[in-house]
Motif scaffolding. Structure first.
Motif, short mmCIF file in Angstrom:
data_model
loop_
_atom_site.label_atom_id
_atom_site.label_comp_id
_atom_site.label_asym_id
_atom_site.label_seq_id
_atom_site.Cartn_x
_atom_site.Cartn_y
_atom_site.Cartn_z
N HIS A 242 7.73 62.50 43.87
CA HIS A 242 7.79 61.14 44.37
C HIS A 242 6.36 60.63 44.56
N VAL A 243 5.93 59.75 43.67
CA VAL A 243 4.56 59.24 43.72
C VAL A 243 4.51 58.03 44.65
N ILE A 244 3.61 58.11 45.63
CA ILE A 244 3.48 57.04 46.64
C ILE A 244 2.05 56.54 46.67
N ASP A 245 1.90 55.23 46.74
CA ASP A 245 0.58 54.61 46.90
C ASP A 245 0.19 54.73 48.37
N VAL A 246 -0.48 55.83 48.69
CA VAL A 246 -0.80 56.10 50.09
C VAL A 246 -1.90 55.19 50.61
N ALA A 247 -2.63 54.51 49.71
CA ALA A 247 -3.70 53.60 50.14
C ALA A 247 -3.14 52.26 50.59
N GLY A 248 -1.85 52.00 50.28
CA GLY A 248 -1.23 50.75 50.72
C GLY A 248 -1.74 49.54 49.97
N VAL A 249 -2.07 49.73 48.69
CA VAL A 249 -2.50 48.59 47.86
C VAL A 249 -1.32 47.62 47.76
N GLU A 250 -1.62 46.33 47.66
CA GLU A 250 -0.60 45.26 47.61
C GLU A 250 0.22 45.23 48.90
N ASN A 282 -0.75 59.38 46.21
CA ASN A 282 -1.76 58.98 45.22
C ASN A 282 -2.73 57.94 45.77
N LYS A 283 -3.82 57.76 45.02
CA LYS A 283 -4.89 56.78 45.32
C LYS A 283 -5.69 57.17 46.56
N MET A 284 -5.93 58.48 46.69
CA MET A 284 -6.74 58.97 47.81
C MET A 284 -8.20 58.58 47.67
N ASP A 285 -8.58 58.06 46.51
CA ASP A 285 -9.97 57.65 46.31
C ASP A 285 -10.24 56.26 46.88
N ILE A 286 -9.20 55.60 47.40
CA ILE A 286 -9.35 54.24 47.92
C ILE A 286 -9.47 54.29 49.45
N PRO A 287 -10.39 53.52 50.04
CA PRO A 287 -10.57 53.52 51.50
C PRO A 287 -9.26 53.20 52.23
N GLY A 288 -9.03 53.88 53.34
CA GLY A 288 -7.83 53.65 54.14
C GLY A 288 -6.71 54.63 53.84
#
Length: 428
Positions: A242-250, A282-288
Protein backbone atom coordinates in the motif's frame (compact mmCIF):
# COMPACT_ATOMS: atom_id res chain seq x y z
CA UNK A 1 0.14 -2.09 -23.76
CA UNK A 2 -1.70 -4.34 -21.30
CA UNK A 3 -4.71 -6.01 -22.91
CA UNK A 4 -7.01 -7.70 -20.41
CA UNK A 5 -10.06 -8.41 -22.58
CA UNK A 6 -10.59 -9.88 -26.04
CA UNK A 7 -13.51 -11.24 -28.07
CA UNK A 8 -12.75 -14.09 -30.49
CA UNK A 9 -14.67 -16.48 -32.74
CA UNK A 10 -14.09 -20.23 -32.48
CA UNK A 11 -15.04 -22.97 -34.94
CA UNK A 12 -14.16 -26.57 -34.14
CA UNK A 13 -13.49 -29.01 -36.96
CA UNK A 14 -16.25 -30.87 -38.80
CA UNK A 15 -16.23 -34.64 -38.56
CA UNK A 16 -15.28 -36.48 -41.74
CA UNK A 17 -18.05 -38.08 -43.81
CA UNK A 18 -18.60 -41.81 -43.81
CA UNK A 19 -17.74 -43.50 -47.10
CA UNK A 20 -19.94 -45.48 -49.50
CA UNK A 21 -17.77 -48.29 -50.85
CA UNK A 22 -17.90 -52.01 -51.63
CA UNK A 23 -15.40 -54.81 -51.61
CA UNK A 24 -13.94 -55.34 -55.07
CA UNK A 25 -11.39 -58.14 -54.55
CA UNK A 26 -10.55 -60.31 -57.54
CA UNK A 27 -12.20 -63.42 -56.14
CA UNK A 28 -15.15 -61.70 -54.43
CA UNK A 29 -17.47 -60.75 -57.30
CA UNK A 30 -20.31 -59.55 -55.07
CA UNK A 31 -18.50 -58.04 -52.13
CA UNK A 32 -20.38 -56.39 -49.31
CA UNK A 33 -20.23 -52.78 -48.10
CA UNK A 34 -16.78 -51.59 -47.04
CA UNK A 35 -17.09 -47.86 -46.45
CA UNK A 36 -15.02 -46.61 -43.51
CA UNK A 37 -15.99 -44.06 -40.87
CA UNK A 38 -14.97 -40.40 -41.00
CA UNK A 39 -12.40 -39.01 -38.58
CA UNK A 40 -13.30 -36.76 -35.66
CA UNK A 41 -13.04 -33.01 -36.14
CA UNK A 42 -10.37 -31.16 -34.19
CA UNK A 43 -11.23 -29.46 -30.87
CA UNK A 44 -10.29 -25.93 -29.89
CA UNK A 45 -8.29 -26.23 -26.67
CA UNK A 46 -7.09 -23.49 -24.33
CA UNK A 47 -3.98 -24.07 -22.25
CA UNK A 48 -2.33 -21.93 -19.57
CA UNK A 49 1.11 -20.58 -20.49
CA UNK A 50 2.92 -19.03 -17.53
CA UNK A 51 5.17 -17.11 -19.90
CA UNK A 52 2.27 -14.99 -21.17
CA UNK A 53 1.21 -11.87 -19.33
CA UNK A 54 -1.38 -10.26 -21.63
CA UNK A 55 -4.07 -11.08 -24.21
CA UNK A 56 -2.27 -8.97 -26.82
CA UNK A 57 -2.06 -11.84 -29.35
CA UNK A 58 -5.86 -12.04 -29.55
CA UNK A 59 -6.16 -8.38 -30.43
CA UNK A 60 -4.87 -8.91 -33.96
CA UNK A 61 -6.49 -12.25 -34.80
CA UNK A 62 -10.13 -12.94 -33.98
CA UNK A 63 -11.07 -16.07 -35.93
CA UNK A 64 -9.79 -19.53 -35.07
CA UNK A 65 -10.70 -22.77 -36.87
CA UNK A 66 -9.66 -26.32 -36.01
CA UNK A 67 -8.89 -28.94 -38.64
CA UNK A 68 -11.69 -31.06 -40.15
CA UNK A 69 -11.67 -34.81 -39.81
CA UNK A 70 -10.79 -36.86 -42.89
CA UNK A 71 -13.49 -38.70 -44.84
CA UNK A 72 -13.80 -42.47 -44.53
CA UNK A 73 -12.15 -44.63 -47.18
CA UNK A 74 -12.56 -47.95 -48.96
CA UNK A 75 -11.77 -51.26 -47.23
CA UNK A 76 -13.35 -49.96 -44.00
CA UNK A 77 -10.46 -47.56 -43.47
CA UNK A 78 -11.18 -44.71 -41.05
CA UNK A 79 -10.53 -41.10 -41.96
CA UNK A 80 -7.81 -39.23 -40.06
CA UNK A 81 -8.86 -37.27 -36.96
CA UNK A 82 -8.48 -33.51 -37.31
CA UNK A 83 -5.73 -31.89 -35.25
CA UNK A 84 -6.77 -29.88 -32.22
CA UNK A 85 -6.11 -26.14 -32.31
CA UNK A 86 -4.31 -25.19 -29.09
CA UNK A 87 -4.55 -21.56 -27.95
CA UNK A 88 -2.25 -20.36 -25.18
CA UNK A 89 -3.50 -17.83 -22.61
CA UNK A 90 -1.98 -16.22 -19.50
CA UNK A 91 -2.73 -17.60 -16.03
CA UNK A 92 -5.91 -16.04 -14.64
CA UNK A 93 -7.90 -16.00 -17.89
CA UNK A 94 -11.67 -16.34 -17.67
CA UNK A 95 -13.45 -17.63 -20.78
CA UNK A 96 -17.09 -16.58 -21.13
CA UNK A 97 -19.73 -17.34 -23.73
CA UNK A 98 -20.53 -14.02 -25.39
CA UNK A 99 -24.16 -14.96 -26.04
CA UNK A 100 -25.09 -16.22 -22.55
CA UNK A 101 -22.43 -14.66 -20.34
CA UNK A 102 -21.77 -18.08 -18.76
CA UNK A 103 -18.26 -18.88 -17.60
CA UNK A 104 -16.90 -21.76 -19.66
CA UNK A 105 -13.53 -22.00 -17.91
CA UNK A 106 -11.43 -20.33 -15.22
CA UNK A 107 -7.81 -20.95 -16.15
CA UNK A 108 -5.41 -20.42 -13.28
CA UNK A 109 -3.30 -23.56 -12.81
CA UNK A 110 -0.03 -24.16 -14.61
CA UNK A 111 -0.46 -26.05 -17.92
CA UNK A 112 -4.21 -26.52 -17.32
CA UNK A 113 -6.05 -27.51 -20.51
CA UNK A 114 -9.74 -27.19 -21.33
CA UNK A 115 -11.75 -27.92 -24.48
CA UNK A 116 -13.99 -24.94 -25.29
CA UNK A 117 -15.29 -25.94 -28.73
CA UNK A 118 -15.64 -29.66 -29.49
CA UNK A 119 -15.05 -31.10 -32.92
CA UNK A 120 -17.84 -33.02 -34.63
CA UNK A 121 -17.89 -36.82 -34.57
CA UNK A 122 -17.06 -38.60 -37.78
CA UNK A 123 -19.88 -40.03 -39.90
CA UNK A 124 -20.58 -43.74 -40.27
CA UNK A 125 -19.63 -45.61 -43.43
CA UNK A 126 -22.16 -47.71 -45.33
CA UNK A 127 -20.87 -50.92 -43.76
CA UNK A 128 -22.81 -49.94 -40.60
CA UNK A 129 -26.17 -50.06 -42.41
CA UNK A 130 -26.08 -53.55 -43.86
CA UNK A 131 -28.94 -55.78 -42.72
CA UNK A 132 -30.35 -59.13 -43.77
CA UNK A 133 -32.73 -57.37 -46.13
CA UNK A 134 -30.44 -54.47 -47.08
CA UNK A 135 -27.19 -56.12 -48.02
CA UNK A 136 -25.79 -53.34 -50.23
CA UNK A 137 -26.65 -49.99 -48.60
CA UNK A 138 -25.82 -47.15 -50.95
CA UNK A 139 -25.67 -44.43 -48.33
CA UNK A 140 -23.53 -43.30 -45.39
CA UNK A 141 -23.74 -40.68 -42.65
CA UNK A 142 -22.09 -37.30 -42.96
CA UNK A 143 -19.79 -36.05 -40.19
CA UNK A 144 -21.15 -33.79 -37.46
CA UNK A 145 -20.51 -30.06 -37.58
CA UNK A 146 -18.09 -28.84 -34.92
CA UNK A 147 -19.16 -26.43 -32.20
CA UNK A 148 -19.04 -22.78 -33.16
CA UNK A 149 -19.14 -19.97 -30.63
CA UNK A 150 -17.92 -16.50 -29.82
CA UNK A 151 -16.15 -16.17 -26.49
CA UNK A 152 -14.90 -13.36 -24.30
CA UNK A 153 -11.42 -13.75 -22.83
CA UNK A 154 -11.03 -11.76 -19.65
CA UNK A 155 -7.71 -11.68 -17.82
CA UNK A 156 -7.81 -11.24 -14.09
CA UNK A 157 -4.23 -10.24 -13.60
CA UNK A 158 -2.30 -12.73 -11.47
CA UNK A 159 0.65 -11.08 -9.82
CA UNK A 160 2.37 -12.05 -6.60
CA UNK A 161 2.32 -8.52 -5.23
CA UNK A 162 0.02 -5.63 -6.08
CA UNK A 163 0.75 -1.93 -5.58
CA UNK A 164 -2.37 -0.09 -4.38
CA UNK A 165 -3.00 3.47 -3.32
CA UNK A 166 -4.53 6.74 -4.44
CA UNK A 167 -3.52 8.28 -7.79
CA UNK A 168 -0.24 10.17 -7.91
CA UNK A 169 1.30 8.64 -4.77
CA UNK A 170 4.27 7.14 -6.64
CA UNK A 171 3.23 3.57 -7.51
CA UNK A 172 4.35 3.77 -11.14
CA UNK A 173 7.64 5.37 -10.16
CA UNK A 174 8.24 2.59 -7.63
CA UNK A 175 7.48 -0.09 -10.23
CA UNK A 176 9.83 1.53 -12.74
CA UNK A 177 12.81 1.55 -10.36
CA UNK A 178 12.46 -2.01 -9.07
CA UNK A 179 11.62 -3.72 -12.40
CA UNK A 180 12.29 -3.24 -16.09
CA UNK A 181 8.70 -2.07 -16.63
CA UNK A 182 8.32 1.36 -18.24
CA UNK A 183 4.95 2.72 -17.12
CA UNK A 184 3.86 6.20 -18.16
CA UNK A 185 4.63 8.59 -15.30
CA UNK A 186 3.38 12.13 -14.89
CA UNK A 187 2.11 14.44 -12.19
CA UNK A 188 -1.62 14.07 -12.77
CA UNK A 189 -4.33 11.65 -11.78
CA UNK A 190 -5.00 8.46 -13.73
CA UNK A 191 -1.73 8.47 -15.61
CA UNK A 192 -1.98 4.67 -15.43
CA UNK A 193 -5.10 3.43 -17.20
CA UNK A 194 -4.15 -0.26 -17.19
CA UNK A 195 -2.14 -2.47 -14.83
CA UNK A 196 1.59 -2.62 -15.50
CA UNK A 197 3.62 -5.74 -14.73
CA UNK A 198 7.24 -6.21 -13.82
CA UNK A 199 9.48 -8.86 -12.29
CA UNK A 200 11.39 -7.91 -9.14
CA UNK A 201 14.72 -9.55 -8.36
CA UNK A 202 15.95 -8.81 -4.85
CA UNK A 203 19.59 -8.48 -3.89
CA UNK A 204 19.37 -12.05 -2.55
CA UNK A 205 18.13 -13.46 -5.86
CA UNK A 206 14.46 -13.91 -4.97
CA UNK A 207 11.97 -13.18 -7.75
CA UNK A 208 8.31 -12.16 -7.78
CA UNK A 209 5.84 -10.48 -10.13
CA UNK A 210 4.82 -6.97 -9.14
CA UNK A 211 1.78 -5.18 -10.56
CA UNK A 212 0.97 -1.51 -10.42
CA UNK A 213 -2.82 -1.52 -9.89
CA UNK A 214 -4.12 1.81 -11.28
CA UNK A 215 -5.07 4.50 -8.81
CA UNK A 216 -8.21 3.93 -6.80
CA UNK A 217 -10.63 6.66 -5.72
CA UNK A 218 -13.56 6.88 -3.37
CA UNK A 219 -16.57 5.08 -4.84
CA UNK A 220 -14.41 2.67 -6.85
CA UNK A 221 -16.33 -0.32 -5.42
CA UNK A 222 -19.45 1.08 -7.14
CA UNK A 223 -17.62 1.47 -10.44
CA UNK A 224 -16.72 5.14 -10.05
CA UNK A 225 -13.89 6.08 -12.38
CA UNK A 226 -12.59 2.77 -13.64
CA UNK A 227 -13.19 1.16 -10.26
CA UNK A 228 -14.41 -2.32 -11.13
CA UNK A 229 -11.86 -2.68 -13.93
CA UNK A 230 -9.10 -1.88 -11.43
CA UNK A 231 -10.34 -3.68 -8.33
CA UNK A 232 -10.76 -7.06 -9.98
CA UNK A 233 -6.97 -7.21 -10.48
CA UNK A 234 -6.42 -6.93 -6.72
CA UNK A 235 -8.34 -10.14 -6.05
CA UNK A 236 -5.69 -12.60 -7.10
CA UNK A 237 -2.57 -10.99 -5.71
CA UNK A 238 -1.08 -12.70 -2.67
CA UNK A 239 0.28 -9.58 -0.99
CA UNK A 240 -0.42 -5.85 -1.25
CA UNK A 241 2.07 -3.02 -0.95
CA UNK A 242 0.00 0.00 0.00
CA UNK A 243 1.83 3.08 -1.28
CA UNK A 244 1.04 6.23 0.70
CA UNK A 245 2.15 9.82 0.10
CA UNK A 246 3.49 10.33 3.59
CA UNK A 247 4.60 13.90 2.77
CA UNK A 248 0.95 14.94 2.36
CA UNK A 249 1.40 16.50 -1.08
CA UNK A 250 -1.87 17.99 -2.44
CA UNK A 251 -3.05 18.34 1.20
CA UNK A 252 -3.43 14.57 1.55
CA UNK A 253 -3.74 12.98 4.99
CA UNK A 254 -1.72 9.70 5.02
CA UNK A 255 -3.85 8.05 7.72
CA UNK A 256 -7.15 8.99 6.03
CA UNK A 257 -5.78 7.76 2.69
CA UNK A 258 -4.92 4.39 4.24
CA UNK A 259 -8.42 4.01 5.70
CA UNK A 260 -10.23 5.10 2.52
CA UNK A 261 -8.39 2.69 0.23
CA UNK A 262 -8.99 -0.22 2.60
CA UNK A 263 -12.66 0.69 2.85
CA UNK A 264 -12.95 0.54 -0.96
CA UNK A 265 -11.30 -2.89 -0.95
CA UNK A 266 -13.65 -4.09 1.80
CA UNK A 267 -16.78 -2.83 0.06
CA UNK A 268 -15.76 -4.43 -3.24
CA UNK A 269 -14.94 -7.82 -1.74
CA UNK A 270 -14.94 -8.57 1.97
CA UNK A 271 -12.21 -11.19 1.48
CA UNK A 272 -9.76 -8.45 0.46
CA UNK A 273 -9.66 -7.24 4.07
CA UNK A 274 -7.79 -10.42 4.98
CA UNK A 275 -5.13 -9.97 2.30
CA UNK A 276 -1.72 -9.21 3.87
CA UNK A 277 -0.44 -5.65 3.44
CA UNK A 278 2.81 -3.78 3.73
CA UNK A 279 2.78 0.02 3.80
CA UNK A 280 5.34 1.89 1.71
CA UNK A 281 5.51 5.44 3.13
CA UNK A 282 6.68 7.20 -0.01
CA UNK A 283 8.13 10.68 -0.69
CA UNK A 284 10.36 10.71 2.38
CA UNK A 285 12.64 13.10 0.50
CA UNK A 286 10.05 15.88 0.86
CA UNK A 287 10.03 18.15 3.96
CA UNK A 288 7.34 17.30 6.51
CA UNK A 289 7.36 13.58 5.76
CA UNK A 290 9.13 12.56 9.01
CA UNK A 291 6.37 13.96 11.26
CA UNK A 292 3.61 12.25 9.28
CA UNK A 293 5.58 8.99 9.25
CA UNK A 294 5.62 8.78 13.04
CA UNK A 295 1.86 9.36 13.21
CA UNK A 296 1.26 6.68 10.57
CA UNK A 297 3.50 4.16 12.33
CA UNK A 298 1.69 4.77 15.60
CA UNK A 299 -1.70 3.98 14.05
CA UNK A 300 -0.59 0.96 12.02
CA UNK A 301 1.37 -0.58 14.88
CA UNK A 302 -1.96 -1.54 16.43
CA UNK A 303 -2.91 -3.30 13.16
CA UNK A 304 0.43 -5.19 13.06
CA UNK A 305 1.22 -3.71 9.64
CA UNK A 306 4.87 -3.08 8.78
CA UNK A 307 5.71 0.42 7.53
CA UNK A 308 8.74 1.05 5.31
CA UNK A 309 9.83 4.66 4.76
CA UNK A 310 10.98 5.02 1.15
CA UNK A 311 11.63 7.50 -1.62
CA UNK A 312 10.89 6.10 -5.07
CA UNK A 313 12.58 9.15 -6.56
CA UNK A 314 15.91 8.59 -4.75
CA UNK A 315 15.58 4.78 -4.23
CA UNK A 316 16.04 5.21 -0.48
CA UNK A 317 14.66 2.23 1.50
CA UNK A 318 13.44 0.35 -1.58
CA UNK A 319 15.82 -2.62 -1.31
CA UNK A 320 14.68 -3.32 2.25
CA UNK A 321 11.02 -3.10 1.17
CA UNK A 322 11.47 -5.60 -1.68
CA UNK A 323 13.48 -8.05 0.46
CA UNK A 324 10.75 -7.99 3.10
CA UNK A 325 8.04 -8.45 0.46
CA UNK A 326 9.83 -11.55 -0.89
CA UNK A 327 10.09 -12.94 2.64
CA UNK A 328 6.37 -12.37 3.34
CA UNK A 329 5.47 -14.04 0.03
CA UNK A 330 7.29 -17.21 1.04
CA UNK A 331 5.50 -17.22 4.39
CA UNK A 332 2.11 -16.73 2.74
CA UNK A 333 2.66 -19.47 0.16
CA UNK A 334 3.78 -21.92 2.82
CA UNK A 335 0.94 -21.15 5.23
CA UNK A 336 -2.09 -21.07 2.94
CA UNK A 337 -2.79 -21.79 -0.73
CA UNK A 338 -4.34 -19.01 -2.77
CA UNK A 339 -7.97 -19.75 -3.69
CA UNK A 340 -8.49 -19.11 -7.38
CA UNK A 341 -11.88 -20.63 -8.12
CA UNK A 342 -14.58 -18.66 -9.87
CA UNK A 343 -16.76 -16.56 -7.56
CA UNK A 344 -19.73 -18.45 -6.11
CA UNK A 345 -22.27 -16.46 -8.08
CA UNK A 346 -20.51 -17.27 -11.35
CA UNK A 347 -21.01 -20.95 -12.16
CA UNK A 348 -18.73 -22.64 -14.65
CA UNK A 349 -20.85 -24.05 -17.47
CA UNK A 350 -20.47 -27.66 -18.52
CA UNK A 351 -21.75 -28.57 -21.98
CA UNK A 352 -24.71 -30.95 -22.02
CA UNK A 353 -25.73 -32.10 -25.53
CA UNK A 354 -29.30 -32.72 -24.33
CA UNK A 355 -29.72 -28.98 -23.72
CA UNK A 356 -29.41 -28.30 -27.46
CA UNK A 357 -32.63 -28.74 -29.40
CA UNK A 358 -31.97 -30.86 -32.48
CA UNK A 359 -34.30 -28.89 -34.72
CA UNK A 360 -36.78 -26.03 -34.95
CA UNK A 361 -39.88 -25.79 -37.14
CA UNK A 362 -41.39 -22.54 -38.36
CA UNK A 363 -44.29 -21.93 -40.74
CA UNK A 364 -44.42 -19.67 -43.77
CA UNK A 365 -48.00 -19.87 -45.13
CA UNK A 366 -48.40 -23.51 -46.25
CA UNK A 367 -44.67 -24.26 -46.07
CA UNK A 368 -43.13 -25.78 -42.94
CA UNK A 369 -39.44 -25.00 -42.56
CA UNK A 370 -37.35 -27.45 -40.53
CA UNK A 371 -33.94 -26.11 -39.45
CA UNK A 372 -31.05 -27.24 -37.31
CA UNK A 373 -27.58 -28.76 -37.58
CA UNK A 374 -29.02 -32.24 -37.05
CA UNK A 375 -31.41 -32.04 -40.00
CA UNK A 376 -28.76 -30.45 -42.23
CA UNK A 377 -26.49 -33.40 -41.48
CA UNK A 378 -29.33 -35.84 -42.18
CA UNK A 379 -30.02 -34.26 -45.59
CA UNK A 380 -26.32 -34.33 -46.48
CA UNK A 381 -26.21 -38.02 -45.58
CA UNK A 382 -29.19 -39.03 -47.72
CA UNK A 383 -29.04 -40.36 -51.26
CA UNK A 384 -32.51 -39.37 -52.48
CA UNK A 385 -32.11 -41.54 -55.60
CA UNK A 386 -31.74 -44.66 -53.47
CA UNK A 387 -34.86 -46.22 -51.91
CA UNK A 388 -32.98 -47.67 -48.95
CA UNK A 389 -31.43 -44.31 -48.16
CA UNK A 390 -34.79 -42.54 -48.54
CA UNK A 391 -36.46 -45.07 -46.23
CA UNK A 392 -33.72 -44.48 -43.62
CA UNK A 393 -34.27 -40.70 -43.97
CA UNK A 394 -38.01 -41.07 -43.27
CA UNK A 395 -37.37 -43.42 -40.37
CA UNK A 396 -35.05 -40.90 -38.68
CA UNK A 397 -37.59 -38.06 -39.15
CA UNK A 398 -40.17 -40.11 -37.26
CA UNK A 399 -37.74 -41.37 -34.61
CA UNK A 400 -36.49 -37.86 -33.79
CA UNK A 401 -40.02 -36.49 -33.39
CA UNK A 402 -40.04 -34.21 -36.43
CA UNK A 403 -43.16 -35.82 -37.91
CA UNK A 404 -45.00 -35.64 -34.57
CA UNK A 405 -44.18 -31.94 -34.18
CA UNK A 406 -45.34 -31.21 -37.74
CA UNK A 407 -48.67 -32.89 -36.90
CA UNK A 408 -49.00 -30.83 -33.71
CA UNK A 409 -48.51 -27.68 -35.81
CA UNK A 410 -51.42 -28.72 -38.04
CA UNK A 411 -49.71 -29.93 -41.18
CA UNK A 412 -52.01 -31.43 -43.81
CA UNK A 413 -51.45 -33.76 -46.76
CA UNK A 414 -50.12 -31.77 -49.68
CA UNK A 415 -48.46 -29.04 -47.58
CA UNK A 416 -44.82 -28.29 -48.41
CA UNK A 417 -41.95 -29.15 -46.09
CA UNK A 418 -38.53 -27.55 -46.56
CA UNK A 419 -35.50 -29.14 -44.93
CA UNK A 420 -32.21 -27.44 -45.69
CA UNK A 421 -31.98 -27.38 -49.51
CA UNK A 422 -34.78 -29.83 -50.33
CA UNK A 423 -38.55 -29.38 -50.53
CA UNK A 424 -41.19 -32.10 -50.65
CA UNK A 425 -44.95 -32.54 -50.23
CA UNK A 426 -46.09 -34.04 -46.97
CA UNK A 427 -48.28 -37.16 -46.98
CA UNK A 428 -48.92 -39.15 -43.82
Amino acid sequence: MFIDKAVINLKAGKGGDGAVAFRREKYVPAGGPAGGDGGKGGNIVFVVDEGMKTLMDFRYKRNYKAEHGGDGKNKNMFGKDGEDMVLKVPPGTLIKDEKTGQILADLTDKNKRVIIARGGNGGKGNSHFATATRQAPNFAIAGEVGEEKTVILELKLIADVGLVGFPNVGKSTLLSVVTSATPKIANYHFTTLAPNLGVVTTKYGDNFVLADIPGLIEGAHEGTGLGHAFLRHVERTKLLIHVIDVAGVEDRNPIEDFDKINEELRLYNLNLTDKPQIVAANKMDIPGAEENLEKLKSVLKEKAIEVFPISAATRKGIDDLMVYAAKRLKEIEESRPIVTEAPEEEKIYRFNPEEEKLFTITRDNDTYIVEGKFVERLVNSTNFDDMDSLAYFQKVLRKRGIIDELKEMGIKDGDMVKIDSIEFEYYD
